[in-house]
Scaffold this motif. Structure first.
Motif, PDB file in Angstrom:
ATOM      1  N   GLY A   1      -9.318 -10.979  27.074  1.00 24.06           N
ATOM      2  CA  GLY A   1      -9.163 -10.620  25.767  1.00 24.06           C
ATOM      3  C   GLY A   1      -8.750 -11.858  24.940  1.00 24.06           C
ATOM      4  N   SER A   2      -7.949 -12.644  25.284  1.00 22.32           N
ATOM      5  CA  SER A   2      -7.393 -13.959  24.501  1.00 22.32           C
ATOM      6  C   SER A   2      -8.589 -14.798  24.592  1.00 22.32           C
ATOM      7  N   ILE A   3      -9.617 -15.000  25.540  1.00 23.73           N
ATOM      8  CA  ILE A   3     -10.652 -15.961  25.398  1.00 23.73           C
ATOM      9  C   ILE A   3     -11.503 -15.410  24.067  1.00 23.73           C
ATOM     10  N   GLY A   4     -11.807 -13.983  24.122  1.00 28.30           N
ATOM     11  CA  GLY A   4     -12.209 -13.309  22.937  1.00 28.30           C
ATOM     12  C   GLY A   4     -11.711 -13.959  21.738  1.00 28.30           C
ATOM     13  N   GLY A   5     -10.402 -13.803  21.635  1.00 26.67           N
ATOM     14  CA  GLY A   5      -9.855 -14.188  20.290  1.00 26.67           C
ATOM     15  C   GLY A   5     -10.221 -15.688  20.059  1.00 26.67           C
ATOM     16  N   LEU A   6     -10.075 -16.505  21.348  1.00 22.44           N
ATOM     17  CA  LEU A   6     -10.458 -18.120  21.141  1.00 22.44           C
ATOM     18  C   LEU A   6     -11.819 -18.139  20.555  1.00 22.44           C
ATOM     19  N   ILE A   7     -12.637 -17.530  20.922  1.00 21.46           N
ATOM     20  CA  ILE A   7     -13.963 -17.656  20.794  1.00 21.46           C
ATOM     21  C   ILE A   7     -14.401 -17.318  19.286  1.00 21.46           C
TER      22      ILE A   7
ATOM     23  N   ILE B   1      -9.519  -9.052  17.456  1.00 20.81           N
ATOM     24  CA  ILE B   1     -10.515  -8.915  18.518  1.00 20.81           C
ATOM     25  C   ILE B   1      -9.570  -9.157  19.871  1.00 20.81           C
ATOM     26  N   ALA B   2      -8.836  -9.924  20.244  1.00 20.96           N
ATOM     27  CA  ALA B   2      -8.257 -10.047  21.303  1.00 20.96           C
ATOM     28  C   ALA B   2      -7.719  -8.927  22.035  1.00 20.96           C
ATOM     29  N   ALA B   3      -6.837  -8.199  21.067  1.00 22.08           N
ATOM     30  CA  ALA B   3      -6.230  -6.983  21.445  1.00 22.08           C
ATOM     31  C   ALA B   3      -7.199  -5.889  21.778  1.00 22.08           C
ATOM     32  N   VAL B   4      -8.189  -5.551  21.100  1.00 24.77           N
ATOM     33  CA  VAL B   4      -9.279  -4.712  21.204  1.00 24.77           C
ATOM     34  C   VAL B   4     -10.122  -4.910  22.562  1.00 24.77           C
ATOM     35  N   LEU B   5     -10.397  -6.100  22.664  1.00 29.08           N
ATOM     36  CA  LEU B   5     -11.293  -6.518  23.896  1.00 29.08           C
ATOM     37  C   LEU B   5     -10.278  -6.305  25.084  1.00 29.08           C
ATOM     38  N   ALA B   6      -8.864  -6.799  25.108  1.00 30.41           N
ATOM     39  CA  ALA B   6      -8.039  -6.367  26.387  1.00 30.41           C
ATOM     40  C   ALA B   6      -7.803  -4.972  26.618  1.00 30.41           C
ATOM     41  N   VAL B   7      -7.655  -4.216  25.691  1.00 31.61           N
ATOM     42  CA  VAL B   7      -7.683  -2.792  25.752  1.00 31.61           C
ATOM     43  C   VAL B   7      -8.746  -2.184  26.306  1.00 31.61           C
TER      44      VAL B   7
END
Length: 159
Positions: free
Chosen positions: A38-44, A58-64
């Motif tokens: 999810g953090s990689i999604g936030g980075l991107i 984005i990072a939180a939603v992707l991680a969940v």
């Protein structure tokens, strides 16, 4: 503050990803792996110019999503591949054997040779009648207590 996050946000994401991956290596439960992805999604998202709050969302939603949808099947797949066969000391209960040195008497300890060829120190199980089990009698291992086989005599079936 916003300029700082916009300029160095990618470093913060990389540090978070490394921390989450390190924790995952220690725990091995796939939770922090999903948070790291999810953090990689936030980075991107940050590399494409998204605002810092949108990166967090984005990072939180992707991680969940990963925790709910991907982690459970991965855990099932990892646990499915285990060998169900018992080995070593865990395989000994239920093994039959023959008494080599009588069991019971003054000290209550004797020796038994198991069907797998191993010779073990043995004592009678507390659930059975306490008596002397003579050499040559057949026994069944009920459990292992340290380096001692706990046994019960096998009753002979008369024809």
């Amino acid at each position: 503050m916003d300029d700082f996050i916009a300029s160095y946000g990618w470093i913060i994401w990389l540090v978070l990803i490394l921390i989450f991956l390190t924790v995952e290596i220690v725990t091995l439960e796939l939770t922090f792996l999903m948070v790291a992805i999810g953090s990689i999604g936030g980075l991107i998202a940050g590399l494409f110019g998204a605002e810092w709050w949108l990166q967090l969302v984005i990072a939180a939603v992707l991680a969940v999503i990963l925790l709910v949808l991907i982690r459970p099947p991965l855990l099932r797949a990892l646990k499915k591949g285990g060998d169900p066969a018992r080995s070593n000391v865990d395989a000994l209960p239920g093994t039959d054997g023959t008494v080599v040195a009588s069991i019971g008497g003054e000290f209550g300890i004797g020796q038994v040779k198991l069907a797998n060829g191993e010779t073990w120190t043995a004592r009678l199980s507390p659930i059975t009648e306490q008596r002397i089990v003579a050499a040559g009698e057949r026994v069944l291992v009920t459990s292992i207590d340290g380096a001692t086989a706990v046994i019960v005599p096998v009753e002979r079936v008369q024809p």
